[in-house]
Write a protein that holds these residues in place. Structure first.
Motif, mmCIF file in Angstrom:
data_model
loop_
_atom_site.group_PDB
_atom_site.id
_atom_site.type_symbol
_atom_site.label_atom_id
_atom_site.label_comp_id
_atom_site.label_asym_id
_atom_site.label_seq_id
_atom_site.Cartn_x
_atom_site.Cartn_y
_atom_site.Cartn_z
ATOM 1 N N ALA A 41 0.833 -1.212 0.000
ATOM 2 C CA ALA A 41 0.000 0.000 0.000
ATOM 3 C C ALA A 41 0.866 1.259 0.000
ATOM 4 O O ALA A 41 0.633 2.198 -0.771
ATOM 5 N N GLN A 44 2.588 1.693 -3.326
ATOM 6 C CA GLN A 44 1.696 2.242 -4.355
ATOM 7 C C GLN A 44 1.548 3.758 -4.177
ATOM 8 O O GLN A 44 1.578 4.520 -5.141
ATOM 9 N N GLU A 45 1.400 4.165 -2.917
ATOM 10 C CA GLU A 45 1.307 5.596 -2.614
ATOM 11 C C GLU A 45 2.587 6.326 -3.065
ATOM 12 O O GLU A 45 2.539 7.393 -3.678
ATOM 13 N N PHE A 48 2.698 6.674 -6.818
ATOM 14 C CA PHE A 48 1.744 7.675 -7.291
ATOM 15 C C PHE A 48 2.282 9.082 -7.035
ATOM 16 O O PHE A 48 2.305 9.935 -7.931
ATOM 17 N N GLU A 49 2.728 9.324 -5.807
ATOM 18 C CA GLU A 49 3.231 10.660 -5.454
ATOM 19 C C GLU A 49 4.447 11.026 -6.303
ATOM 20 O O GLU A 49 4.572 12.152 -6.781
#
Lengths: 85, 217
Positions: A41, A44-45, A48-49
């Motif tokens: 998780a 993935q964050e 994305f950032e």
């Protein structure tokens, strides 16, 4: 130590910006990296950032210097040197 | 990472006293820095004519104050500080930027969470790239332009030039911790501003009611 390493998801989230900007010290860089390797998780964050930053940079940098601006500025500097200006 | 910046106090021209940069060398370094400085200025001013005037004014001030530049240090960062100071001086007089996004601390918006909550694809190889591409260059620039001044200046330095925090701190004349907090907060604001721009353009679903009615993240 938890299965996600010494850093919790909260510890990692708090350092994510500094990690992306390589502004953490080496020890914290390593601890965040370890957490990201183990936590899907947070990884993935992180992706994305990081991608938002890279893509905003790519968009904002699409600028061409106006053709004659350098010439105009050099001419202005020459005028600025003239006595009485 | 580039060499340290030696710059005079805010409000160019800088200190006089160090060995003056030879005119030819000054001109060469200025010409090399102009494309980056113009890009930075455009993201600050949001208008081409204003950006051209800004880099020109800063160039003249830099030329007159070139005695304050220490040879061998980072010329680009030194010139960027002068550009920044000129911008601040001008901007106090003309507050004409649009400001349409509410940046209240309690209303952060995270692009990924907003995408998830609004049915916009947020998984796959690179969902952020797809979203930013759909938003487009002009709306990304508009989103930056809507940030409050000090956040916009810090973010423009960060996004346009890859300056390290300590370099941005030297350009702005503030502590590194201030840069860190402005960038962290500014990036959150930018995500919110990007989302609002995408809503206004119909790229993502608009919230029910007026802009800002739904808080995500």
């Amino acid at each position: 130590m938890t299965p996600l390493g010494p850093f919790t998801c909260e510890d990692t989230a708090r350092r994510l910006d500094d990690y992306l900007d390589r502004e953490l010290d080496q020890a914290d860089m390593q601890l965040v990296r370890e957490h990201l390797e183990r936590c899907a998780a947070c990884a993935q964050e992180f992706r994305f950032e990081g991608s938002v930053i890279d893509n905003v940079k790519r968009k904002l940098r699409q600028i061409d210097l106006p053709e004659d601006l350098t010439t105009r500025i050099i001419a202005e500097l020459e005028r600025g040197k003239a006595p009485g200006t | 990472m580039e060499a340290a910046v030696t710059i005079g106090p805010p409000g160019a021209p800088p200190d006089v006293g160090a060995a003056e940069l030879p005119e030819s060398e000054f001109q060469a370094q200025l010409v090399a820095a102009l494309p980056a400085a113009y890009g930075y200025a455009l993201r600050l001013c949001h208008h081409r004519a204003d950006a051209e005037d800004l880099v020109q004014e800063a160039a003249l001030l830099a030329f007159r104050g070139r005695g304050g530049f220490e040879s061998g240090t980072n010329f680009k960062a030194w010139y960027f500080r002068i550009v920044t100071n000129c911008f601040r001086g001008r901007h106090r007089q003309e507050q004409r930027r649009p400001r349409t996004v509410d940046f209240d601390d309690a209303q952060d918006l995270d692009l990924r969470a907003a995408s998830a909550a609004n049915g916009v694809p947020f998984q796959g190889d690179d969902p952020a790239s797809l979203l930013i591409d759909r938003i487009g260059t002009e709306r990304v620039a508009d989103a930056l332009a809507r940030l409050p001044d000090e956040f916009r200046v810090a973010c423009a330095l960060y996004f346009m030039e890859d300056f390290a925090y300590h370099e941005i701190a030297e350009i702005l004349g503030v502590p590194v911790g201030t840069v860190r907090s402005r960038l962290h907060r500014g990036r959150k604001m930018l995500q919110k501003s990007l989302w609002r721009g995408a809503e206004d353009a119909g790229i993502v679903p608009a919230r029910a009611g007026s802009p800002g009615s739904e808080v995500v993240g």
